[in-house]
Structure formats: structure tokens, C-alpha cells
Scaffold this motif. Structure first.
Motif, PDB file in Angstrom:
ATOM      1  N   ASP A   2       0.675  -1.300  -0.046  1.00  0.00           N
ATOM      2  CA  ASP A   2       0.191   0.050  -0.057  1.00  0.00           C
ATOM      3  C   ASP A   2       0.974   1.201   0.074  1.00  0.00           C
ATOM      4  OD1 ASP A   2      -1.989   1.788   0.140  1.00  0.00           O
ATOM      5  OD2 ASP A   2      -2.514   1.342   2.488  1.00  0.00           O
ATOM      6  N   GLU A   3       0.755   2.114  -1.061  1.00  0.00           N
ATOM      7  CA  GLU A   3       1.529   3.241  -1.156  1.00  0.00           C
ATOM      8  C   GLU A   3       1.323   4.451  -0.288  1.00  0.00           C
ATOM      9  OE1 GLU A   3       3.470   4.489  -4.450  1.00  0.00           O
ATOM     10  OE2 GLU A   3       3.783   2.512  -5.252  1.00  0.00           O
ATOM     11  N   GLU A   4       0.031   4.300   0.049  1.00  0.00           N
ATOM     12  CA  GLU A   4      -0.559   5.588   1.001  1.00  0.00           C
ATOM     13  C   GLU A   4       0.124   5.201   2.370  1.00  0.00           C
ATOM     14  OE1 GLU A   4      -4.535   6.349   1.803  1.00  0.00           O
ATOM     15  OE2 GLU A   4      -4.977   6.379  -0.383  1.00  0.00           O
ATOM     16  N   GLY A   5       0.464   4.158   3.023  1.00  0.00           N
ATOM     17  CA  GLY A   5       0.985   3.837   4.389  1.00  0.00           C
ATOM     18  C   GLY A   5       2.238   3.736   4.439  1.00  0.00           C
ATOM     19  N   TYR A   6       3.125   3.721   3.023  1.00  0.00           N
ATOM     20  CA  TYR A   6       4.222   3.471   2.978  1.00  0.00           C
ATOM     21  C   TYR A   6       5.059   4.776   3.482  1.00  0.00           C
ATOM     22  CZ  TYR A   6       8.751   2.400   1.283  1.00  0.00           C
ATOM     23  OH  TYR A   6      10.249   2.321   1.203  1.00  0.00           O
ATOM     24  N   ASP A   7       6.167   4.843   4.413  1.00  0.00           N
ATOM     25  CA  ASP A   7       6.916   5.934   4.389  1.00  0.00           C
ATOM     26  C   ASP A   7       8.486   5.540   4.415  1.00  0.00           C
ATOM     27  OD1 ASP A   7       8.275   8.026   5.321  1.00  0.00           O
ATOM     28  OD2 ASP A   7       7.375   8.261   7.256  1.00  0.00           O
ATOM     29  N   PRO A   8       9.067   5.817   3.209  1.00  0.00           N
ATOM     30  CA  PRO A   8      10.425   5.388   3.081  1.00  0.00           C
ATOM     31  C   PRO A   8      11.418   5.844   4.054  1.00  0.00           C
ATOM     32  CG  PRO A   8       9.908   7.099   1.443  1.00  0.00           C
ATOM     33  CD  PRO A   8       8.537   6.858   2.518  1.00  0.00           C
ATOM     34  N   LEU A   9      11.145   6.899   4.978  1.00  0.00           N
ATOM     35  CA  LEU A   9      12.040   7.506   5.855  1.00  0.00           C
ATOM     36  C   LEU A   9      11.684   6.860   7.050  1.00  0.00           C
ATOM     37  CD1 LEU A   9      12.093  11.056   4.911  1.00  0.00           C
ATOM     38  CD2 LEU A   9      13.767   9.348   4.113  1.00  0.00           C
ATOM     39  N   GLN A  10      10.806   5.681   7.350  1.00  0.00           N
ATOM     40  CA  GLN A  10      10.245   5.024   8.604  1.00  0.00           C
ATOM     41  C   GLN A  10      11.581   4.592   9.316  1.00  0.00           C
ATOM     42  OE1 GLN A  10       7.679   5.825  10.148  1.00  0.00           O
ATOM     43  NE2 GLN A  10       8.445   4.258  12.006  1.00  0.00           N
ATOM     44  N   ASN A  11      12.372   3.925   8.726  1.00  0.00           N
ATOM     45  CA  ASN A  11      13.692   3.256   9.186  1.00  0.00           C
ATOM     46  C   ASN A  11      14.537   4.214   9.716  1.00  0.00           C
ATOM     47  OD1 ASN A  11      12.828   0.682   8.909  1.00  0.00           O
ATOM     48  ND2 ASN A  11      13.869   0.087   7.062  1.00  0.00           N
ATOM     49  N   LEU A  12      14.607   5.352   9.180  1.00  0.00           N
ATOM     50  CA  LEU A  12      15.519   6.421   9.399  1.00  0.00           C
ATOM     51  C   LEU A  12      15.009   7.057  10.733  1.00  0.00           C
ATOM     52  CD1 LEU A  12      16.712   8.218   6.110  1.00  0.00           C
ATOM     53  CD2 LEU A  12      18.092   7.473   7.833  1.00  0.00           C
ATOM     54  N   TYR A  13      13.883   7.416  10.618  1.00  0.00           N
ATOM     55  CA  TYR A  13      13.196   7.934  12.026  1.00  0.00           C
ATOM     56  C   TYR A  13      13.641   7.014  13.166  1.00  0.00           C
ATOM     57  CZ  TYR A  13      10.674  11.171   8.873  1.00  0.00           C
ATOM     58  OH  TYR A  13      10.052  11.816   7.930  1.00  0.00           O
ATOM     59  N   GLU A  14      13.171   5.361  13.104  1.00  0.00           N
ATOM     60  CA  GLU A  14      13.289   4.573  14.123  1.00  0.00           C
ATOM     61  C   GLU A  14      14.663   4.623  14.590  1.00  0.00           C
ATOM     62  OE1 GLU A  14      11.503   1.132  12.465  1.00  0.00           O
ATOM     63  OE2 GLU A  14       9.503   1.758  12.634  1.00  0.00           O
ATOM     64  N   GLU A  15      15.632   4.516  13.496  1.00  0.00           N
ATOM     65  CA  GLU A  15      17.292   4.462  13.998  1.00  0.00           C
ATOM     66  C   GLU A  15      17.361   5.768  14.620  1.00  0.00           C
ATOM     67  OE1 GLU A  15      19.361   3.809  10.441  1.00  0.00           O
ATOM     68  OE2 GLU A  15      18.391   2.049   9.883  1.00  0.00           O
ATOM     69  N   GLU A  16      17.318   7.027  14.008  1.00  0.00           N
ATOM     70  CA  GLU A  16      17.405   8.204  14.905  1.00  0.00           C
ATOM     71  C   GLU A  16      16.714   8.393  16.297  1.00  0.00           C
ATOM     72  OE1 GLU A  16      18.918  11.958  15.614  1.00  0.00           O
ATOM     73  OE2 GLU A  16      19.287  10.549  14.004  1.00  0.00           O
ATOM     74  N   GLN A  17      15.591   7.630  16.481  1.00  0.00           N
ATOM     75  CA  GLN A  17      15.034   7.652  17.809  1.00  0.00           C
ATOM     76  C   GLN A  17      15.606   6.596  18.654  1.00  0.00           C
ATOM     77  OE1 GLN A  17      12.382   9.398  19.037  1.00  0.00           O
ATOM     78  NE2 GLN A  17      12.554   8.159  21.078  1.00  0.00           N
ATOM     79  N   ALA A  18      16.216   5.695  18.294  1.00  0.00           N
ATOM     80  CA  ALA A  18      17.037   4.626  19.113  1.00  0.00           C
ATOM     81  C   ALA A  18      18.300   5.366  19.453  1.00  0.00           C
ATOM     82  CB  ALA A  18      17.058   3.289  18.283  1.00  0.00           C
ATOM     83  N   ARG A  19      19.092   5.894  18.429  1.00  0.00           N
ATOM     84  CA  ARG A  19      20.075   6.373  18.687  1.00  0.00           C
ATOM     85  C   ARG A  19      20.238   7.544  19.563  1.00  0.00           C
ATOM     86  NH1 ARG A  19      22.553  11.066  17.776  1.00  0.00           N
ATOM     87  NH2 ARG A  19      21.130  11.794  16.361  1.00  0.00           N
ATOM     88  N   ARG A  20      19.082   8.539  19.868  1.00  0.00           N
ATOM     89  CA  ARG A  20      18.873   9.514  20.634  1.00  0.00           C
ATOM     90  C   ARG A  20      18.525   8.559  22.197  1.00  0.00           C
ATOM     91  NH1 ARG A  20      14.725  13.479  17.395  1.00  0.00           N
ATOM     92  NH2 ARG A  20      16.574  14.412  16.281  1.00  0.00           N
ATOM     93  N   GLU A  21      17.770   7.622  22.068  1.00  0.00           N
ATOM     94  CA  GLU A  21      17.455   7.146  23.414  1.00  0.00           C
ATOM     95  C   GLU A  21      18.995   6.408  23.864  1.00  0.00           C
ATOM     96  OE1 GLU A  21      14.535   3.881  23.250  1.00  0.00           O
ATOM     97  OE2 GLU A  21      13.119   5.497  22.408  1.00  0.00           O
TER      98      GLU A  21
END
Length: 121
Positions: A2-21
Motif C-alpha cells: 500500500d503506497e499510502e501507508g508507506y514511509d520510505p524514511l520510517q527506518n531512518l526515523y526509528e534509527e534516529e529515535q534509537a540513537r537518541r535514546e
């Protein structure tokens, strides 16, 4: 997919959040450790304990021992002990340098009292 629910940057967001934590946890851990050293050095008993660690690590001694059977291994072992002492000394100097001077004065007095008692015996 589903192209509407796909965010190509989601992994980047998750990695950045994990790095900040992870950075925040490391900061909390360092702050806790820093307070521990400051509390240790805030009491006479703590400073006496820190001094013993510094003495036992060999920070104030040469690592050369001509009587050692394996000079190289002995010096390597002694240098390893010294590194632990140097680390403690650097933390004391970084966090509460004034307490280092208090500690050395207390040790001078203790040594003088020990010498005086030994002479009386």
C-alpha cells in the motif's frame, strides 16, 4: 504494498529515535557515575578509600622491578594496574579537583601520625 501507508524514511526515523535514546541512557549513566565519584570524595572515608586504590594501583611508583623473573610481563601487568589508577585520578581531577588536595593533606597527616605512633612503640 500500500503506497499510502508507506514511509520510505520510517527506518531512518526509528534509527534516529534509537540513537537518541541510547545517547540519553549513556548521559544518565555518566551523570550517575559522576555523582558517585563526587559522593565518594566528599567524605574522609571515601577519600581514604580512593587513596588506597591509587596507592595499590601503583600510580605513585615506578613499574620497573629488576627482581622480576619476566621483566616485560611484570612491567605490562604493573602498567595495567596503573592505568586503572590513572583513570580514577583523572576522574577525581575532572569532577572535584579540590577534593584531591584535601585527600593528600589528610594522607600527610595520617602518615605523620603513623610515624609518631611507631616511634612511641
Amino acid at each position: 504494498m500500500d503506497e499510502e501507508g508507506y514511509d520510505p524514511l520510517q527506518n531512518l526515523y526509528e534509527e534516529e529515535q534509537a540513537r537518541r535514546e541510547q545517547e540519553r541512557y549513556a548521559q544518565i549513566e555518566q551523570e550517575t557515575f559522576d555523582r558517585d565519584i563526587e559522593v565518594l570524595m566528599s567524605t574522609e572515608q571515601g577519600r581514604r578509600f580512593a587513596w588506597r586504590l591509587l596507592e595499590r594501583s601503583g600510580v605513585f611508583l615506578s613499574t620497573f622491578n629488576p627482581k622480576a623473573t619476566d621483566l616485560g610481563m611484570n612491567m605490562a601487568f604493573e602498567e595495567g594496574k596503573k592505568q586503572a589508577g590513572y583513570w580514577l585520578l583523572s576522574e577525581i581531577q575532572r569532577l572535584c579537583p579540590q577534593q584531591y588536595f584535601v585527600m593528600t593533606e589528610e594522607q600527610k597527616k595520617w602518615q605523620m601520625n603513623r610515624l609518631r605512633l611507631a616511634r612511641q612503640a
